[in-house]
Design an enzyme around this catalytic site. Sequence first.
Site, PDB file in Angstrom:
ATOM      1  N   ARG A  41       0.826  -1.123   0.010  1.00  0.00           N
ATOM      2  CA  ARG A  41       0.022  -0.079   0.139  1.00  0.00           C
ATOM      3  C   ARG A  41       0.935   1.301  -0.029  1.00  0.00           C
ATOM      4  NH1 ARG A  41      -2.304   0.436   6.268  1.00  0.00           N
ATOM      5  NH2 ARG A  41      -0.421   0.122   7.254  1.00  0.00           N
ATOM      6  N   ASN A  46      -4.801   8.345   4.525  1.00  0.00           N
ATOM      7  CA  ASN A  46      -4.240   7.678   5.601  1.00  0.00           C
ATOM      8  C   ASN A  46      -2.796   8.021   5.971  1.00  0.00           C
ATOM      9  OD1 ASN A  46      -5.224   5.759   7.840  1.00  0.00           O
ATOM     10  ND2 ASN A  46      -3.296   4.714   7.164  1.00  0.00           N
ATOM     11  N   GLU A  47      -2.789   8.754   7.164  1.00  0.00           N
ATOM     12  CA  GLU A  47      -1.122   8.858   7.551  1.00  0.00           C
ATOM     13  C   GLU A  47      -0.274   9.554   6.525  1.00  0.00           C
ATOM     14  OE1 GLU A  47       0.022   5.226   9.673  1.00  0.00           O
ATOM     15  OE2 GLU A  47      -0.922   5.759  11.396  1.00  0.00           O
ATOM     16  N   GLU A  65      -6.585   6.050  15.730  1.00  0.00           N
ATOM     17  CA  GLU A  65      -6.005   4.803  16.133  1.00  0.00           C
ATOM     18  C   GLU A  65      -5.073   4.632  17.046  1.00  0.00           C
ATOM     19  OE1 GLU A  65      -3.817   3.576  12.354  1.00  0.00           O
ATOM     20  OE2 GLU A  65      -5.259   4.185  11.146  1.00  0.00           O
ATOM     21  N   TRP A 117       4.119  -4.927  13.559  1.00  0.00           N
ATOM     22  CA  TRP A 117       5.181  -4.510  12.636  1.00  0.00           C
ATOM     23  C   TRP A 117       6.649  -3.807  13.485  1.00  0.00           C
ATOM     24  CZ3 TRP A 117       5.645   0.617  14.418  1.00  0.00           C
ATOM     25  CH2 TRP A 117       4.511   0.931  14.998  1.00  0.00           C
ATOM     26  N   GLU A 137      -1.412  -7.639   8.213  1.00  0.00           N
ATOM     27  CA  GLU A 137      -1.782  -7.525   9.340  1.00  0.00           C
ATOM     28  C   GLU A 137      -2.478  -8.329  10.218  1.00  0.00           C
ATOM     29  OE1 GLU A 137      -1.378  -2.830   9.788  1.00  0.00           O
ATOM     30  OE2 GLU A 137      -2.822  -2.987   8.153  1.00  0.00           O
ATOM     31  N   LYS A 138      -2.516  -9.572   9.903  1.00  0.00           N
ATOM     32  CA  LYS A 138      -3.371 -10.456  10.644  1.00  0.00           C
ATOM     33  C   LYS A 138      -2.858 -10.968  11.970  1.00  0.00           C
ATOM     34  CE  LYS A 138      -1.335 -14.354   8.000  1.00  0.00           C
ATOM     35  NZ  LYS A 138      -0.480 -13.366   7.042  1.00  0.00           N
ATOM     36  N   PHE A 139      -1.538 -10.536  12.132  1.00  0.00           N
ATOM     37  CA  PHE A 139      -0.970 -10.732  13.569  1.00  0.00           C
ATOM     38  C   PHE A 139      -1.079  -9.539  14.508  1.00  0.00           C
ATOM     39  CE2 PHE A 139       1.439 -14.002  11.166  1.00  0.00           C
ATOM     40  CZ  PHE A 139       0.445 -15.253  11.672  1.00  0.00           C
ATOM     41  N   HIS A 140      -1.819  -8.438  13.802  1.00  0.00           N
ATOM     42  CA  HIS A 140      -2.119  -7.028  14.594  1.00  0.00           C
ATOM     43  C   HIS A 140      -3.178  -7.492  15.536  1.00  0.00           C
ATOM     44  CE1 HIS A 140      -2.585  -2.875  15.432  1.00  0.00           C
ATOM     45  NE2 HIS A 140      -1.656  -2.520  14.846  1.00  0.00           N
TER      46      HIS A 140
HETATM   47  C1  GAL Z   1      -1.304   2.688  11.171  1.00  0.00           C
HETATM   48  C2  GAL Z   1      -2.081   2.377   9.804  1.00  0.00           C
HETATM   49  C3  GAL Z   1      -3.238   1.235  10.099  1.00  0.00           C
HETATM   50  C4  GAL Z   1      -2.508  -0.053  10.520  1.00  0.00           C
HETATM   51  C5  GAL Z   1      -1.780   0.394  11.700  1.00  0.00           C
HETATM   52  C6  GAL Z   1      -1.173  -0.941  12.264  1.00  0.00           C
HETATM   53  O1  GAL Z   1      -0.189   3.229  11.000  1.00  0.00           O
HETATM   54  O2  GAL Z   1      -2.918   3.810   9.496  1.00  0.00           O
HETATM   55  O3  GAL Z   1      -3.872   1.130   8.529  1.00  0.00           O
HETATM   56  O4  GAL Z   1      -1.720  -0.503   9.606  1.00  0.00           O
HETATM   57  O5  GAL Z   1      -0.877   1.319  11.401  1.00  0.00           O
HETATM   58  O6  GAL Z   1      -0.532  -0.756  13.560  1.00  0.00           O
END
Ligand code: GAL
Length: 654
Positions: free
Chosen positions: A106, A144-145, A301, A309, A349-352
């Site tokens: 992305r 986003n960000e 968020e 990550w 991001e499945k482990f988030h």
């Molecule tokens: C942010 C992002 C989200 C998600 C999140 C995970 O930086 O805006 O989409 O990826 O991190 O921590």
Amino acid sequence: MTSISYGGDYNPEQWPEETWPEDIELMRQAGVNLVSIGIFSWALLEPRRGEYDFGWMDRLFALLHEAGIRISLGTPTASPPAWFFHEHPEARVVTRDGTVLGFGSRGMASPSSPAYREASVSIAQALARRYGKHPALALWHVHNEYGAPVSECYSPDSVRAFRRWLQERYGSLNALNQAWGTAFWGQRYGEWEHVPAPAVSPSVVNPAQRLDFARFTSDALLQCFIAERDVIRVESEAPITTNFMAGSCPSVDLWKWANEMDVVANDHYLDAADPRNHVGLALSADLTRSLAGGRPWILMEHSTSAVNWQPRNIAKRPGELARNALTHLGRGADAVMFFQWRASRSGAEKFHSAMLPHAGTGSRIWREVCALGRGLGRLGEVLGSEVRAEVAILWDWESFWAQDLEWRPSVDLSHRERIDAFYDRLWRDGITVDFAHPESDLSTYKLVVAPASYLLTDVAASNIRRYVEDGGTLVVSYFSAIVDEYDRVHPGGYVAPLREVLGLTVEAFLPLRAGETVTLTGEMTCDVWADDIALEGAEVLAVFEDGPGAGKPAITRHTLGAGSAFYIATRLGVDELSVVLRRPYDDAGIALSTAPDDVELIRRHADHANYLIALNHSDRPAQLSVAGTDLLTGKTGDSLKLEAGGARVVRVCL
Ligand code: GAL
């Protein structure tokens, strides 16, 4: 809105629609009243150029509306579809070393690509026309960000846009040559077409050119936001924002950006490697509130537990979820949101962690999510109340960009390390801090700290001088007031613009070797740095007892008008700063907190009441004498028992 907003990113396109009613039922159980949708949905909303499929989003709007859940609608421009890059390969981002970034992840296209600008404005406009007046729409969440993962871009479109930006800034090549000091190393430009972006070169690139490219990058991204915002505004009266990463994204100048927002929103993730990461959280929240001009802001968020990550993704301990959320609230957030609602089964991001984890509703995280939702439901009266700070730390992205370039006097100089150290000291002393641009009004603060003001304009220096003359207390750390806005050393030498304020000048830098420590008066040790100071009226509070500056002043104080200014010529740790800041606190009339160690107390003020947010980050219970009503439990009393790891919000008896 009349209650604290609670919810998160909701990406239901990952599941069959039959799952959505269950999502909504569980949202009700958790107390969710706001969700962000559509943030990465471009490929689904516009499967082919100009062909829109809004059917699924229409149904989602209807379901959420029926359930009384309000919508923060994302524009999906942080992730253009595959067809876009297929049609416009030239819109791909090029890194400083010339790598062209591919699809499959992305991150936007080049911010200066006309094709990207046009496509992103079209999808934003289509969404605004369709949903701009929908009764469930609470907010626009543009992109986003910005700044992550894409910031600088060196594509041909970007280089052309950089030249246009320079032409506007300087008017003539002569002015540019002067500002960049191109007479050095034979860099003089005779044609605009010859001016490059500062790509990787045989040696260090002209620092003024790099600094301008950083400014241009922030502006180019901001233009992308403004272009989307302006087409949305035509169709919709809902407030428009984007989610900042205050404190962790160095590539955008958020002072400029904040002016363009209807409401400021921020994302924050804990640094898992730092056992005291609640201090970094507080810094990010204070910086966000400062960007919002003291007004309440949206926590767009954060995470319910681990992210995915960082090198080691540490799960939150029981109670930490609520403590983190209530710290943001205590420092001014009127909305508490997470990434994301339901944990992803597929993808990166499945482990988030999520509000609804893979383990489902039997899990501790789910119980804590529901408990927080219930708690926030009782805090509606806090909405709109404000945090007041007596101390400001100066913060300037332009100065950081300049200081972080190559060939500085020591690789151990770190603007961020100094800011974190001073912030941590103030946090431990229980002092609430704002962040302020050096050219902004400082007159409301008792104490102003400049831990990293390498680039200081003449306008900022006059502003600071006025602040001290009018009775303010100033603390300046080393390597401040060195260069102007073009990264040129100030005439008159290091610290020259603050010479009369500090009552001294710095004749030379005396950086220390790696690992070398030096002793100061009072048996304090320091490292990294020493200055060779020539006094011009300042009184000496401590001297270097050994090292390259032996016998020279290390800490000074100077009075000017009704105020005083301190200078610290070396790197001191958080414990040493405790000793050194006593005198500035005295001068400023600042009282230290009497709370036990690692108990964080923050206050929000409203006309009708004052609120104390108390957070116990220690593993011991704490007792506080506060008369008031605990809004989370409804109990009234004269004292507050704060269990280990606990969090409370008290309406204080006036
Ligand atoms: C942010 C992002 C989200 C998600 C999140 C995970 O930086 O805006 O989409 O990826 O991190 O921590």
